[in-house]
Design a protein around this motif. Sequence first.
Motif, mmCIF file in Angstrom:
data_model
loop_
_atom_site.group_PDB
_atom_site.id
_atom_site.type_symbol
_atom_site.label_atom_id
_atom_site.label_comp_id
_atom_site.label_asym_id
_atom_site.label_seq_id
_atom_site.Cartn_x
_atom_site.Cartn_y
_atom_site.Cartn_z
ATOM 1 N N GLU A 44 -5.915 12.145 4.114
ATOM 2 C CA GLU A 44 -6.485 10.887 3.646
ATOM 3 C C GLU A 44 -5.388 9.993 3.079
ATOM 4 O OE1 GLU A 44 -9.494 9.516 3.679
ATOM 5 O OE2 GLU A 44 -10.238 11.157 4.942
ATOM 6 N N PRO A 45 -5.324 8.735 3.521
ATOM 7 C CA PRO A 45 -4.295 7.841 2.981
ATOM 8 C C PRO A 45 -4.553 7.539 1.516
ATOM 9 C CG PRO A 45 -5.836 6.633 4.363
ATOM 10 C CD PRO A 45 -6.166 8.085 4.519
ATOM 11 N N PRO A 46 -3.528 7.540 0.692
ATOM 12 C CA PRO A 46 -3.725 7.233 -0.731
ATOM 13 C C PRO A 46 -4.102 5.772 -0.928
ATOM 14 C CG PRO A 46 -1.383 7.402 -0.217
ATOM 15 C CD PRO A 46 -2.122 7.809 1.026
ATOM 16 N N VAL A 47 -4.720 5.489 -2.026
ATOM 17 C CA VAL A 47 -5.123 4.115 -2.341
ATOM 18 C C VAL A 47 -4.466 3.707 -3.655
ATOM 19 C CG1 VAL A 47 -7.315 4.288 -1.117
ATOM 20 C CG2 VAL A 47 -7.210 4.908 -3.535
ATOM 21 N N LEU A 48 -4.285 2.415 -3.819
ATOM 22 C CA LEU A 48 -3.720 1.911 -5.067
ATOM 23 C C LEU A 48 -4.724 2.098 -6.203
ATOM 24 C CD1 LEU A 48 -2.026 -1.444 -4.008
ATOM 25 C CD2 LEU A 48 -0.882 0.633 -4.765
ATOM 26 N N PRO A 49 -4.262 2.434 -7.381
ATOM 27 C CA PRO A 49 -5.175 2.530 -8.524
ATOM 28 C C PRO A 49 -5.716 1.147 -8.866
ATOM 29 C CG PRO A 49 -2.888 2.780 -9.226
ATOM 30 C CD PRO A 49 -2.880 2.809 -7.728
ATOM 31 N N PRO A 50 -6.845 1.096 -9.575
ATOM 32 C CA PRO A 50 -7.453 -0.207 -9.896
ATOM 33 C C PRO A 50 -6.519 -1.164 -10.624
ATOM 34 C CG PRO A 50 -8.989 1.589 -10.344
ATOM 35 C CD PRO A 50 -7.687 2.234 -10.000
ATOM 36 N N ALA A 51 -5.673 -0.643 -11.515
ATOM 37 C CA ALA A 51 -4.765 -1.524 -12.250
ATOM 38 C C ALA A 51 -3.785 -2.208 -11.304
ATOM 39 C CB ALA A 51 -4.008 -0.731 -13.314
ATOM 40 N N ALA A 52 -3.262 -1.460 -10.330
ATOM 41 C CA ALA A 52 -2.329 -2.051 -9.365
ATOM 42 C C ALA A 52 -3.033 -3.060 -8.469
ATOM 43 C CB ALA A 52 -1.691 -0.943 -8.524
ATOM 44 N N LEU A 53 -4.278 -2.770 -8.092
ATOM 45 C CA LEU A 53 -5.034 -3.730 -7.287
ATOM 46 C C LEU A 53 -5.274 -5.029 -8.059
ATOM 47 C CD1 LEU A 53 -7.658 -1.378 -5.601
ATOM 48 C CD2 LEU A 53 -5.780 -2.588 -4.475
ATOM 49 N N HIS A 54 -5.519 -4.897 -9.346
ATOM 50 C CA HIS A 54 -5.724 -6.089 -10.171
ATOM 51 C C HIS A 54 -4.438 -6.933 -10.228
ATOM 52 C CE1 HIS A 54 -6.991 -8.723 -13.370
ATOM 53 N NE2 HIS A 54 -6.016 -8.293 -14.155
ATOM 54 N N VAL A 55 -3.293 -6.262 -10.395
ATOM 55 C CA VAL A 55 -2.025 -6.993 -10.422
ATOM 56 C C VAL A 55 -1.763 -7.646 -9.068
ATOM 57 C CG1 VAL A 55 0.476 -6.771 -10.697
ATOM 58 C CG2 VAL A 55 -1.057 -5.526 -12.223
ATOM 59 N N ASP A 83 0.837 -1.196 0.000
ATOM 60 C CA ASP A 83 0.000 0.000 0.000
ATOM 61 C C ASP A 83 0.873 1.249 0.000
ATOM 62 O OD1 ASP A 83 -2.492 -1.275 0.051
ATOM 63 O OD2 ASP A 83 -2.346 -1.602 2.220
ATOM 64 N N PRO A 84 0.387 2.338 -0.571
ATOM 65 C CA PRO A 84 1.154 3.588 -0.542
ATOM 66 C C PRO A 84 1.380 4.075 0.887
ATOM 67 C CG PRO A 84 -0.665 3.719 -2.113
ATOM 68 C CD PRO A 84 -0.880 2.480 -1.312
ATOM 69 N N GLU A 85 2.480 4.770 1.088
ATOM 70 C CA GLU A 85 2.778 5.336 2.397
ATOM 71 C C GLU A 85 1.765 6.426 2.751
ATOM 72 O OE1 GLU A 85 5.021 4.571 4.637
ATOM 73 O OE2 GLU A 85 5.874 2.921 3.473
ATOM 74 N N PRO A 86 1.280 6.464 4.007
ATOM 75 C CA PRO A 86 0.336 7.521 4.392
ATOM 76 C C PRO A 86 1.024 8.880 4.394
ATOM 77 C CG PRO A 86 1.031 6.250 6.310
ATOM 78 C CD PRO A 86 1.581 5.539 5.110
ATOM 79 N N PRO A 87 0.290 9.941 4.102
ATOM 80 C CA PRO A 87 0.893 11.275 4.077
ATOM 81 C C PRO A 87 1.350 11.704 5.472
ATOM 82 C CG PRO A 87 -1.497 11.413 3.863
ATOM 83 C CD PRO A 87 -1.148 9.956 3.781
ATOM 84 N N GLU A 88 2.411 12.489 5.519
ATOM 85 C CA GLU A 88 2.955 12.946 6.797
ATOM 86 C C GLU A 88 2.047 13.944 7.491
ATOM 87 O OE1 GLU A 88 6.838 14.438 6.121
ATOM 88 O OE2 GLU A 88 7.695 12.511 5.496
ATOM 89 N N ASP A 89 1.195 14.630 6.719
ATOM 90 C CA ASP A 89 0.336 15.641 7.328
ATOM 91 C C ASP A 89 -0.937 15.054 7.938
ATOM 92 O OD1 ASP A 89 -1.046 14.929 5.082
ATOM 93 O OD2 ASP A 89 -0.963 16.893 4.118
#
Length: 271
Positions: free
Chosen positions: A243-254, A234-240
Amino acid sequence: MPAAVPVSGGTDLMASVNSGQLRPAALVALGRISEIRGWEYQDGHALLGAGLTHARMGRPDFAALIPALAAAARAAGPPQVRNAGTLGGNIVSASPTGDTLPVLAALEAALLVAGPDGARREIPVSHLLTGMEMLRPAEIVGHVRVPLLHAPQTFLKATGRTGPGRALASAAVVLDPARRGVRCAIGAVAPMPLRPLEAERWVASLIDWEGRRELAPEALTAFGEYVAMACIPDPEPPEDGGEPPVLPPAALHVRRTVAALARRGLGRALA
C-alpha cells in the motif's frame, strides 16, 4: 578574541543565550556602524546594509523600492522584534521561518561578506542558506545586493492560530518581465526556502508578457498545486508493491496552505 560573537538586533542570539544553548566569550555590538544601517543604489541594484531593521524596511520609502521585502519585514513578528531584528541577522540565523529569506531567494540576492584585513567576497544568498558556502571565521555579512526589477512582487504568510508569530508557510512571488520569468520561493516548510523551478517555467510560458499579463483562475489554481506538490511531494511508494503511504493530515494541511499562498501571490502580482 576569536570566540567573540557579533550581535546586532539580538532577537535570535539572545534567545539562545537566555535558554543556555549559547555561552559566548564576548559580544561585539554592530549597532553603531552607520555604514550597514542604510542602503544605496549601485548598477541597477539596491545595496542594503545588513544592519537594516525590519521596522525600517517596512516604511513606505523602502516599500516603493522592494515591495515584497518590505511586506516580509512588516510581517516579522510584534513591534519589539521588528524594531530590533535586522536583515543580516535574519540571514545569518537562517531560521526556516525567517520571513525575509524566501523574498531574498526569489530575488536571487547576493551577500557582500567582510573578513579580516579588509577582505571582501560576494556569495549568492541561496548558497549560504543551503550550506553550499558558509561564513569563514571572523567574517560578517556587511551588505545584501538585491536586483531592482521594477516589477510586481508579493509576499504572503500563513501563521497558526496564536497570531502574528512564526510562519506555518510563506511565499514570495516576483515577476521578471525583462527575462519573461516568474520566480517563486516557499518558506517555512523546509530548512531553507524552496524554489519550484519547473512550476516557475511552466507558468511563465502561459503569460502574455507583451499584453495584459493575465491568467485564467484555472491556471492560477494549477500553479498553486504545482508549487505545493513540488515542495511537499507524496511519499515514495514501497519497493515491495504494498500500500502506498499517505501524507499525514498536518502535512496535507501545509500543502494546501502552500498552494493557496502561491496561487494568491501570483494572482496579486499579475493584477
